[in-house]
Design an enzyme around this catalytic site. Structure first.
Site: not given
Lengths: 152, 449
Positions: B118, B166, B202, B205, B239, B291, B293
């Protein structure tokens, strides 16, 4: 108008042999519109769509009075493949096979080799006893859990 | 350049079936590898060849590289499609496949690695001119650093565990006075949960949307984007419902985002399908991750562009050029996908078992991507997604009505599924208005308890 239907006895015999060797219960083979379907219920004569050939039975598959295991993979003496690869029955081409039918083997004895990615893996027996069935032929592909031999 | 003659599908369930279908349509032979728990899976039944590669646990089957390579060897496959999850973003596996003379249907191992880390991914994106979530340059190790960084980044800030995941080891500070407490607590939690108390910072948001862009690049220098997907409806970072285009973007934002993204991907020399995920808030985009893929929600991009992404993946991997450029891509209508998991719609407890009744919806504008069938036993060993219901309509309103109609027709009995949840969502005023962010679903579910 139907074309003359030629029965390929040789092909059916070959397929029936493969059934016994590989412990499959049915094979369907299609080529250019011609199709053969061969199916086996263990202990019953192999049934084909064209010819019923009791003569293809080997003694090990003969119907016995007592109910026997119909699914070899559930037989208590079955040894199943722990991996995917190509099975070899002898340590190298030309050498005698590790085991043959009727041999008495001990725990830890090498029965065959399964090769994957150029690595030869010795498949060792997990039980002691007599080799009563060998389901695979030399240099044939095997998948995980496939029945290899029966040791009783 | 010819297509492959045989592709091994190194995956399972719904996506394996998706890949199989693409292969069949391209005239490519298929090899299905499967665990003993998946012997009766639909794609295994439909494949030209199948090889059992291990017992149910994923680490002994779908994640076991020697088993998959062994299967590829004995079947003589010339390419491997890794699907989603499992080994699809494993650079070691990609390298192994190529070293064995087969094609890995995906990007190069270098790009997989680049995007898998990341911090490296973020650095790469910054260098490519892609906006990222403003944050600290590396880890925050002292209280002084924490205060300085917070001032620079701007409130509210989020302190995150470097080894985290998580939602653990994450603490928010809304103003200067809260920074030190958040810093100390985050470190304690990080240490307790991950054994490593290293943290970074960070901007937090508050109500972002999750906006991701689908890209496709061939080996001839052509890069296109297929628009964005809004995947804000999530529960525990999973999602649940996705739609394209995003109800939160206008044409101008969409176009500029697409341009930034394709330029960056072009500079990277990427090949294949990929998705860049962003958080979007107050008109600003912030890169989260890429991602490398195909993604589960790819069908909605297919529905609005008419492009078969899996087929294009395969063709690109075989060295063919993309048959279209960006200006050939037309966006038509609106698409929504509902992820139907074998889970209780209220408690989300997994519900594997035998499907006693199954009837999929149909009709104009409805697509069902599922490996389920009546009598199929959903195994307990893998993720719980059993179907994707996708609706397409001329407008978002039409699409919602169509989705509602289809949900009413869909019958899955014998296991519990999220269908009732989707039926509620499709009638929810906020969802109908497109008014939601990544926290909305969890907040709404919590209210109902």
């Amino acid at each position: 108008m139907a074309a003359k239907f030629n029965i390929d006895g040789e092909a059916i015999r070959k397929l029936a042999e493969i059934l016994l060797e590989t412990d499959l219960s049915e094979i369907e083979y299609e080529d250019n519109g011609s199709r053969i379907y061969v199916s086996r219920k263990a202990n019953i004569a192999p049934v084909t769509t064209q010819v019923t050939s009791h003569s293809v039975l080997t003694p090990t598959v003969q119907a016995a009075p007592a109910p026997e295991v119909t699914d070899w993979s559930k037989h208590p003496g079955v040894l199943r493949s722990p991996m995917v690869g190509t099975a070899y029955l002898s340590p190298e081409p030309g050498a005698p096979n590790f085991i043959k039918l009727g041999d008495v083997v001990s725990v830890g004895q090498t029965l065959l080799i399964v090769e994957a990615m150029k690595v030869m893996n010795q498949i060792k027996s997990t039980k002691a006893g007599k080799v009563t069935q060998i389901f695979i032929s030399d240099a044939s592909p095997v998948e995980f859990d496939q029945s290899l031999v029966i040791i009783e | 350049m010819a297509l492959f003659s045989k592709v091994l599908i190194a995956n399972r369930g719904e996506i394996a079936l998706r890949i199989l279908r693409a292969c069949k349509e391209l005239g490519i032979k298929t090899v299905a590898v499967h665990s003993t728990a998946d012997s009766d899976s639909m794609h295994v039944r439909l494949a030209d060849e199948s090889v059992c590669i291990g017992p149910p646990p994923s680490r002994d089957s779908y994640l076991k590289m020697p088993a998959i390579m062994g299967a590829a060897e004995i079947t003589g496959a010339d390419a491997i499609h890794p699907g989603v999850g499992f080994l699809s973003e494993n650079a070691t596996f990609a390298t192994m496949v190529e070293e064995h003379g087969m094609t890995f249907i995906g990007p190069t191992p270098e790009h997989i690695n680049m995007m898998g880390d990341k911090i490296t991914a973020k650095k790469t994106m910054i260098a490519l001119g892609i906006p990222v979530v403003p944050g600290s340059d590396g880890s925050i190790d002292t209280e002084e650093e924490a205060l300085k960084a917070a001032d620079k980044i701007g409130f509210p800030i989020l302190i995150k565990a470097t080894s985290g995941g998580g939602g653990k080891g994450m603490k928010v500070a809304y103003n200067k006075g809260e920074v030190l407490d958040a810093f100390r607590l985050a470190k304690i939690e990080a240490k307790a949960n991950f054994g490593n108390d290293q943290v970074y910072m960070e901007r937090y948001l508050r109500r972002p949307r999750h906006i991701e862009v689908q890209v496709l690049a061939d080996t001839h220098g052509n890069v296109v984007h297929l628009g964005e997907r809004d995947c804000s409806l999530q529960r525990r970072h999973q999602k649940v419902w996705e739609e394209a285009p995003s109800p939160g973007l206008d044409a101008k934002l969409r176009e500029s985002l697409g341009e930034i993204v394709t330029k960056a991907i072009g500079k990277m020399g990427y090949r294949g399908a990929g998705t860049l995920e962003f958080l979007f808030e107050d008109g600003e985009f912030f890169f989260m991750e890429m991602n490398t893929r195909i993604q589960v929600e790819h069908p909605i991009s297919e529905m609005v562009t008419g492009i078969d992404l899996v087929q294009e993946q395969i063709k690109v991997a075989a060295g063919l050029p993309l048959p279209f450029t960006q200006k050939d891509i037309q966006f038509q209508g609106h698409a929504i996908e509902c992820r139907i998991n074998a889970e209780d719609p209220v408690t989300f407890i997994p519900s594997p078992g035998k499907i006693t009744d199954y009837h999929a919806p149909g009709g104009y504008g409805i697509r069902v991507d599922s490996h389920m069938y009546q009598g199929y036993i959903v195994p307990p060993h893998y993720d719980s997604m059993v179907a994707k219901l996708i609706a397409h309509g001329k407008t978002r309103e039409d699409c919602l009505k169509r989705l509602e109609r289809a949900l009413g027709e869909y019958v899955i009995a014998g296991i519990k599924t999220l269908m009732p949840l989707h039926q509620k969502l499709v009638q929810n005023p906020d969802v109908i208005a497109g008014n939601y962010d990544i926290h909305w679903l969890e907040k709404t579910l919590a209210k109902e308890d």
